[in-house]
Design a protein around this motif. Structure first.
Motif, mmCIF file in Angstrom:
data_model
loop_
_atom_site.group_PDB
_atom_site.id
_atom_site.type_symbol
_atom_site.label_atom_id
_atom_site.label_comp_id
_atom_site.label_asym_id
_atom_site.label_seq_id
_atom_site.Cartn_x
_atom_site.Cartn_y
_atom_site.Cartn_z
ATOM 1 N N GLY A 115 8.712 -1.667 6.507
ATOM 2 C CA GLY A 115 7.796 -1.996 5.422
ATOM 3 C C GLY A 115 8.417 -1.972 4.044
ATOM 4 O O GLY A 115 7.764 -2.339 3.066
ATOM 5 N N TYR A 116 9.707 -1.541 3.956
ATOM 6 C CA TYR A 116 10.346 -1.469 2.629
ATOM 7 C C TYR A 116 10.628 -2.870 2.087
ATOM 8 O O TYR A 116 11.046 -3.771 2.812
ATOM 9 N N TYR B 12 0.853 -1.193 0.000
ATOM 10 C CA TYR B 12 0.000 0.000 0.000
ATOM 11 C C TYR B 12 0.888 1.242 0.000
ATOM 12 O O TYR B 12 2.005 1.227 0.521
ATOM 13 N N ALA B 13 0.391 2.311 -0.633
ATOM 14 C CA ALA B 13 1.161 3.549 -0.737
ATOM 15 C C ALA B 13 1.392 4.127 0.652
ATOM 16 O O ALA B 13 0.458 4.312 1.424
ATOM 17 N N ASP B 14 2.647 4.409 0.978
ATOM 18 C CA ASP B 14 3.008 4.891 2.309
ATOM 19 C C ASP B 14 4.221 5.799 2.177
ATOM 20 O O ASP B 14 5.340 5.331 1.918
ATOM 21 N N SER B 15 4.022 7.114 2.349
ATOM 22 C CA SER B 15 5.108 8.078 2.180
ATOM 23 C C SER B 15 6.187 7.935 3.236
ATOM 24 O O SER B 15 7.298 8.441 3.065
ATOM 25 N N SER B 16 5.880 7.250 4.360
ATOM 26 C CA SER B 16 6.894 7.082 5.403
ATOM 27 C C SER B 16 7.972 6.085 4.984
ATOM 28 O O SER B 16 9.037 6.017 5.606
ATOM 29 N N VAL B 17 7.699 5.291 3.953
ATOM 30 C CA VAL B 17 8.726 4.382 3.430
ATOM 31 C C VAL B 17 9.601 5.207 2.481
ATOM 32 O O VAL B 17 9.418 5.210 1.266
ATOM 33 N N ILE C 43 10.633 2.506 -2.973
ATOM 34 C CA ILE C 43 10.348 3.633 -2.087
ATOM 35 C C ILE C 43 8.888 4.063 -2.246
ATOM 36 O O ILE C 43 8.367 4.159 -3.350
ATOM 37 N N GLY C 44 8.253 4.343 -1.113
ATOM 38 C CA GLY C 44 6.872 4.821 -1.139
ATOM 39 C C GLY C 44 5.826 3.737 -1.051
ATOM 40 O O GLY C 44 4.634 4.030 -1.057
#
Length: 374
Positions: free
Chosen positions: A207-208, A195-200, A214-215
């Motif tokens: 979660g990477y 799922y899209a996650d800007s913290s990655v 990335i993302g």
């Protein structure tokens, strides 16, 4: 802490127009599969027309306001070519229906050579109290994937629909079907759902995974509410299914799937697809107010911007004391360039439910964004 909503305001002109929410829903999956060998589509719009329906509400509300709209105009985009759709004759390949022409019926599948087609609905809403006219538009993309001999095609789609309404249903699915050599694969393969996650933001972020990049945050059995039917490192002969609960989608969430074939001549080859789930049930809408309006004169003046949060017409965190929400403000100039020192000391963000803006922050025009985190 994840972002739950965002808002923005451009200091250019005064307006009392309310915020409208316009979106288009589809009666069938928006991704079609074209079998080059059989020269057939699944689903076939010629057999069962695709119905695209415009929905219009005020931000933060769920009741339709289409009754205060005249006729809706529809357009079809094929590449750079824009064509108006005006027919209301149901024997035509594409025709409009509904009291306000809010439904577009198409019997035409997306040409396999094009890959995608966009439809756009445009109209004007008239406030029954003030007579103020507000323009709106919404669009939706229809996609097609081709099945070729010995090709790996990953068809990613939302198997139970792509929209939550009023927290219903309790869950939706992101389905991933791997086609191999024009047939649904029954051999071993691995599915990785993200799922899209800007913290990655780095390779060492939680979660990477290299296949997502990335993302994107990798899903597994511990990602409650976004749970795959099989672990990302496990082989399966079945197809991939990610179950998503309503509380994990605010406004929208995009998912990515990477399938790794594990058998035959395509062993190790990867196929990728994406899908988006929307939430129009009880979104938190950010409305930004300016105490001194939206216009400065002669490079003088100041204003206070305040972010108000609404869900189903009810205001949340009225006084800004709730620990549930964090407000982060950023600024872009008239050219869209981010101000990397807006918060001072090399910080691009100001934090708080309200911020002060002076004329020195606005050169011709500036846009101020507020991102709300939960």
């Amino acid at each position: 802490m994840g972002i739950i909503s965002s808002g923005q305001i451009t200091i250019t002109d005064l307006s009392d127009a309310p915020v409208l929410s316009a979106f288009i829903t589809a009666s069938q999956t928006t991704t079609q599969v074209f079998d080059q060998t059989a020269n057939t589509y699944n689903p076939s719009y010629a057999s069962t027309p695709q119905k695209l329906t415009l929905n219009l509400t005020k931000a933060g509300q769920t009741s339709s306001i289409l009754g205060q709209v005249g006729r809706i105009s529809w357009y079809e985009y094929n590449g750079s070519t824009k064509t108006a759709i005006t027919s209301t004759t149901n024997t035509d390949n594409q025709y409009l229906s509904g009291t306000h022409n809010e439904v577009l019926n198409t019997k035409v599948n997306v040409p396999a050579s094009a890959g995608a087609k966009r439809y756009e609905a445009v109209g004007t809403w008239t406030d029954p109290i003030t007579g103020l006219k507000v323009d709106f538009r919404a669009n939706i993309d229809l996609l097609v994937v081709q099945l070729g001999k010995q090709a790996l095609i990953l068809n990613v789609y939302t198997g139970k629909g792509n929209t939550f309404y009023n927290n219903q249903p309790e869950s939706l699915t992101v389905n991933a079907d791997l086609y191999k050599g024009n047939a649904l694969s029954g051999g071993n393969k691995q599915f990785k759902f993200f799922y899209a996650d800007s913290s990655v933001s780095a390779t060492n972020s939680n979660g990477y995974d290299a296949d997502g990049g990335i993302g994107w945050h990798l899903c597994n059995s511990t990602t409650t509410g976004q749970t795959p039917n099989v672990e990302p490192t496990a082989n399966t002969t079945a197809q991939g299914v990610l179950t998503v609960t309503a509380d994990k989608v605010t406004n929208s969430q995009t998912f990515k799937v990477v399938c790794i074939d594990k058998v035959g001549g395509t062993n190790g080859q990867k196929a990728t697809g994406v899908a988006t789930i929307l939430d129009f049930s009880d979104p938190i809408v950010v409305v930004i107010e300016s105490t001194a309006g939206e216009t400065f004169k002669n490079s003088s003046g100041s204003t206070t911007l305040k972010a108000r949060l609404y869900r189903k017409g009810e205001e949340l965190d009225v006084d800004g004391t709730s620990r549930t929400y964090t407000y982060k403000w950023s600024r872009r100039d008239k050219n869209g360039t981010l101000d990397t020192n807006f918060g001072g000391a090399g910080n691009q963000y100001k934090v708080g439910k309200t911020i002060s803006v002076s004329a020195s922050n606005v050169s011709d025009k500036a846009t101020f964004f507020c991102e709300v985190f939960e």
